[in-house]
Structures are given as C-alpha cells and as structure tokens.
Scaffold this active site. Structure first.
Site, PDB file in Angstrom:
ATOM      1  N   GLU A 213       0.782  -1.238   0.000  1.00 55.53           N
ATOM      2  CA  GLU A 213       0.000   0.000   0.000  1.00 55.53           C
ATOM      3  C   GLU A 213       0.815   1.290   0.000  1.00 55.53           C
ATOM      4  OE1 GLU A 213      -3.237   0.145   2.774  1.00 55.53           O
ATOM      5  OE2 GLU A 213      -4.229  -1.553   1.827  1.00 55.53           O
ATOM      6  N   GLU A 401      -5.697  -8.122  -0.093  1.00 57.75           N
ATOM      7  CA  GLU A 401      -6.464  -7.821   1.117  1.00 57.75           C
ATOM      8  C   GLU A 401      -7.893  -7.499   0.722  1.00 57.75           C
ATOM      9  OE1 GLU A 401      -5.032  -4.759   3.823  1.00 57.75           O
ATOM     10  OE2 GLU A 401      -2.996  -5.549   3.709  1.00 57.75           O
TER      11      GLU A 401
HETATM   12  C1  PNW Z   1      -4.826  -1.667   5.038  1.00 59.08           C
HETATM   13  N1  PNW Z   1      -7.942   3.963   4.317  1.00 59.08           N
HETATM   14  O1  PNW Z   1      -4.785  -0.365   5.533  1.00 59.08           O
HETATM   15  C2  PNW Z   1      -3.533  -2.260   5.547  1.00 59.08           C
HETATM   16  O2  PNW Z   1      -2.761  -2.898   4.565  1.00 59.08           O
HETATM   17  C3  PNW Z   1      -3.712  -3.129   6.747  1.00 59.08           C
HETATM   18  O3  PNW Z   1      -2.516  -3.123   7.471  1.00 59.08           O
HETATM   19  C4  PNW Z   1      -4.896  -2.640   7.559  1.00 59.08           C
HETATM   20  O4  PNW Z   1      -5.019  -3.245   8.800  1.00 59.08           O
HETATM   21  C5  PNW Z   1      -6.130  -2.874   6.712  1.00 59.08           C
HETATM   22  O5  PNW Z   1      -6.002  -2.255   5.435  1.00 59.08           O
HETATM   23  C6  PNW Z   1      -7.429  -2.392   7.355  1.00 59.08           C
HETATM   24  O6  PNW Z   1      -7.362  -1.023   7.585  1.00 59.08           O
HETATM   25  C7  PNW Z   1      -5.616   0.641   5.192  1.00 59.08           C
HETATM   26  O7  PNW Z   1      -8.000   4.904   5.180  1.00 59.08           O
HETATM   27  C8  PNW Z   1      -5.722   1.681   6.097  1.00 59.08           C
HETATM   28  O8  PNW Z   1      -8.572   4.067   3.239  1.00 59.08           O
HETATM   29  C9  PNW Z   1      -6.483   2.776   5.800  1.00 59.08           C
HETATM   30  C10 PNW Z   1      -7.155   2.844   4.595  1.00 59.08           C
HETATM   31  C11 PNW Z   1      -7.071   1.796   3.675  1.00 59.08           C
HETATM   32  C12 PNW Z   1      -6.299   0.699   3.991  1.00 59.08           C
END
Ligand code: PNW
Length: 495
Positions: A213, A401
């Site tokens: 990401e 994911e």
């Molecule tokens: C991902 N957003 O994070 C990460 O790869 C994981 O580590 C995390 O736990 C999971 O998704 C759930 O959040 C994100 O704000 C964090 O759009 C924030 C966002 C998207 C993905």
C-alpha cells in the site's frame, strides 16, 4: 402481528429474544459439514454457477507490527511505528504493538487456526528491523530465524507462504538518518534488504510482495501525518517521497531477481483507487478506465507503464518529482503478478472535462462498516481486477487484502455473530466470482485478517479478524465469519 406492535419492534423482539436466546450452539453446529450441503436437498444453498475456478487460492493475511509483538526480542531494531505509537496522542488509547497478538510466540497455534479454516496460503510480512536492526549494514540472523520457523510450520501444514517485505515498519535509524522514504538511501537499503531475504527464504517462499500500500503509508505517513512517521511534508518533498517509494519497489524487484532461486515470483500489494462506473454503460465504463490510470498515477500506473502520466506531471507542476529515465526503468521492472488490496469503491462518471471523467463523492447517507472510511461497495472487487487486467494486460492477479471491521461483541455463548461481516464478504465475493467468470485472471484471495490485531492509529478498537482475540488472555475464538469462510473455501464457491 398486533397492530399495537410496530414492525420495527416486532423484528427486534423476534430476532433478539425468540431466537438468539436459544442459540447455545458453538459455531461448529452453525456451519454445515464441508461439502455436505450441495445437491438437490431443499435445505441446501444453491451454489451452482457461483463457483470459483479450479485451483483458486484461498488465503488470509496479517502484517508484522500488527500481530507479532516481541518488539524487544532477538535483536529486533526499533521502527517508526514503535516511536509513533509510543508518542502519546497518536493512537487511540495510546495503544502500541508491543504485544499485539503475541504471534511471535504463538505462531504455531495461529497456523492451526489457518488449517482449521482450510486456507491454502498465508500472506504475512517480514519486519525489516528484525533482519537488519539498523536498516542496513550487518544482518541479524536471529531475526530471520523467526521467519524460517514460520515458513517451515506453514509448509508442514500444507499452507503456501506469501511474504510481504514492507508493511510500514521502517527501521527507525533510516528515518533518523535521512528522513526515511524522503531519501533515496532508503530505496537503496530496501533493495538490499529484499535481496538478502529472497536469498535466504526463496528455497521455500515462492511469492514475494515488495511493498504494501504505497497509497496508504506514503499519504497517511508523510502528507496527512496520521500514520508513522507522522509528517506533513510540503508538496515538492512529498512527491519526491512518493517517487522514492516506487523506486524502492523497483530496486527490490531487481534484487530479488538477482538473488532468489529460479521460479521465485515477485509482485506488489497496492491499495489502488478502485474506479467503479456509476452505471455500467459504455461511457461510464470508459470514464472509469481512464480514471483508474490517472488516479493511480504516482504508484500503480508508473510501476506498470514506466512513466508518470502527463496529467500528473502537469498537476504537480513545479512540485513534480525529480527523476531520471533510469529511475523509470527500475520502477517499471517487469512483475510476475499484481496484488490489489480492495476495500472501498470510488464512483466515477463520464463528463466533458479534458480527462473525460469526474469522481462522484459518496452521499452523506452512504453506508460504511465500523471504520468510517470503509464504505461498502462490493463491485470494487469486480472492477479493480478487471481494470488491472484490461489496462496493463496483467496475467496474474491476487486480491491481497479484502475484509472489514465490525463491532464484534461476543454473545452470551461466547461467539461473535458478525452477520454484518458475513454480509460484506458474501457481497464482495459475489463480485469477485463475477470477475473470474468474465475471464479476469484472478488467481487468489487473501482475507484481511486472520485475527483481530493492532489497527494502526485506531489501536485495538477496530477489529478486522475472522478470529476474535481477547487481548487480556490472548485467546482466539472463531467468529461466525470464520465458519462462513470455511464453507466458501470447502465449496470453492460463494455460499
Ligand atoms: C490496510 N484507508 O490499511 C492495511 O494494509 C492493513 O494493514 C490494515 O489493517 C487494513 O487495510 C485495514 O485497515 C488501510 O484509510 C488503512 O482508506 C487505511 C485505509 C485503507 C487501507
């Protein structure tokens, strides 16, 4: 129904009192026997036509800082997430990953959870600072030992390891010396670390993801400042940081190719902006396709195409990243597959602007899961892989994911009946199945997450797991969604 009872009251009474109170059953009784429900029986769900391709790889995912704990063990160096979470005010309830799920000590038990689910693959991340406590220089063999043990345990249980090399826990020394990803030195150090890991694990790990990401850790950590290292850089420095992240990815791809055993595959795991046409008409589909290139210009597009789009360079103007043609070649080093993390949709419509599209913001009433950012849009799981296959001709795609947060309160019988997560997953998987039926080459799916864990700035308040974790006792309990996922896997179909 008595006219004195409103419909809403009736529904509430019926569901909570009449039925839930008799639910003394454990989840094993809720789920049917694997494979036992197909066929013509009037009570079985109809799954014909909802199957995934033969050999579809079902998996689950976690990341080092979110589950491992053991932050001071076996020579692990400090990371930006240790520093950030230990700074009061950054994380809800000032939570840290010091212990998290204690996976470092409980990995054998956790592999058994995977086995019980029936997953055939596990996506985990390697903590850079366990392997190189200073980020570069002398490696720490004890740090790599943990991953050797984990990989052996997975393989002994017939689960394929998929390793992510960077899931946000940057060694603190690299932040201190040059500003982390603000510096080209970090890109270079990342390449060296990736080559070292591939050299030592690729006899057993056949799939590596470079970086998890870009679109989250660079934006949230270096521009918005709500993730480590908590910076709000001005535009020019920020765009250069984006560039160094994709450069680090490219250097890692090259290092893995140079050091890994033959047959090792490499890709990335990116949370692209998933552009969904507001209505599936040719004009809106075309607009969404253009948008998918432009809205992912600083990361996925430059990685796939070896150039920044004209619109990106024009929009950033004097703050555009500085780069050489050689950089672009490195960044676009050919990949074996693409991984996409997919949670939410971005709706797009056609319009007459020069770019031919416009983003339609979510209305105020748009539904979301427990995390407020997690807007529900199952079609994202159709359009994400479809765009990647169509625009860049990618032949092997993994959903690295997908999953959701839910309030997850255990019922009196101890089970979390997360019907909302099951609803979310069933709808998203329906759209993923549609993609495979349309010939989009999606090869596997990693559900986020195997178990509740440290959810970054949200601490332990938002739970994403298939297993409920009682953090005081570290007990893991399968939720209803675990039983659902086991059923999906055993039938290789949406159920
Ligand atoms: C991902 N957003 O994070 C990460 O790869 C994981 O580590 C995390 O736990 C999971 O998704 C759930 O959040 C994100 O704000 C964090 O759009 C924030 C966002 C998207 C993905």
């Amino acid at each position: 129904m008595s006219s004195k009872i409103s419909r809403r009251t009736f529904a509430k009474v019926a569901s909570t009192a009449a039925f839930a109170s008799t639910a003394t059953t454990a989840l094993s009784a809720v789920a049917s026997q694997p494979g036992g429900a197909s066929g013509a029986s009037g009570t079985s769900a109809q799954s014909t036509g909802r199957e995934f391709p033969k050999g579809f790889l079902w998996g689950s995912a976690t990341a080092s800082y979110q589950v491992e704990g053991a932050v001071n063990e076996d020579g692990r160096g400090p990371t930006i997430w240790d520093t950030f979470s230990h700074t009061p005010g950054n994380v809800v309830n000032n939570a840290t990953g010091d212990v998290a799920d204690d996976h470092y000590h409980r990995y054998k038990e956790d592999v058994q959870l995977m086995k019980a689910l029936g997953v055939k693959s596990y996506r985990f991340s390697i903590a850079w600072s366990r392997v190189f406590p200073q980020g570069a220089g002398t490696p720490n063999p004890k740090g790599l030992d943990f991953y050797n043990l984990l990989v052996d345990e997975l393989l002994a249980n017939d689960i394929q390891p998929f390793a992510t090399l960077y899931h946000w826990d940057l060694p603190q020394t690299l932040q201190d010396s040059g500003g982390g990803w603000e510096s080209r030195d970090t890109s270079k150090a990342f390449g060296d670390y990736a080559g070292y890991v591939a050299e030592h694990l690729s006899d057993r790990v056949k799939h590596f993801f470079t970086i998890n990401e870009f679109g989250a850790f660079v934006e949230l950590g270096y521009r918005i400042g709500i993730h480590a290292p908590g910076l709000k850089l001005p535009a020019g420095r920020f765009n250069q940081t984006r560039h160094h992240a994709v450069l680090g990815h490219g250097l890692a791809v090259q290092a893995i190719r140079a050091k890994a055993k033959a047959g090792t595959k490499v890709g990335l795991a990116e949370n692209m902006t998933i552009c969904v046409p507001i209505i599936e008409t040719p004009q809106h589909i075309e607009a969404a396709t253009r948008a998918a290139r432009e809205l992912n210009a600083p990361y996925m597009t430059v990685i796939q195409e070896g150039k920044y789009t004209d619109a990106y360079l024009t929009a950033t103007g004097p703050n555009a990243p500085k780069f050489t043609p050689e950089d672009l070649k490195i960044i676009s080093s050919p990949l074996d597959f693409a991984g996409i993390n997919i949670y939410t949709p971005t709706y797009v419509r056609a319009n007459s602007s020069p770019l031919g599209f416009i983003v339609v913001p979510h209305p105020k009433s748009y539904p979301h899961m427990a995390s407020s950012w997690l807007s529900i849009g199952p079609e994202a799981l159709y359009w994400g892989p479809r765009h990647v296959a169509k625009i860049w001709n990618v032949k092997e795609i993994y959903i690295t994911e997908n999953g959701c947060s839910s309030s997850d309160i255990p019922a009196p019988d101890g089970t979390v009946y997360d019907t909302d997560r099951v609803m979310y997953l069933r709808n998203y998987l329906t759209q993923l199945q549609r993609a495979t039926a349309d010939g989009v080459p999606v090869r596997g799916y990693f559900l986020w997450s195997l178990m509740d864990n440290f959810e970054w700035a949200d601490g332990y308040t938002n739970r994403f797991g298939l297993h409920y974790v009682d953090y005081a006792s570290q007990k893991r309990t399968p939720k209803l969604s675990a039983a659902f996922y086991r059923e999906v896997i055993s039938r290789n179909a949406v159920v």
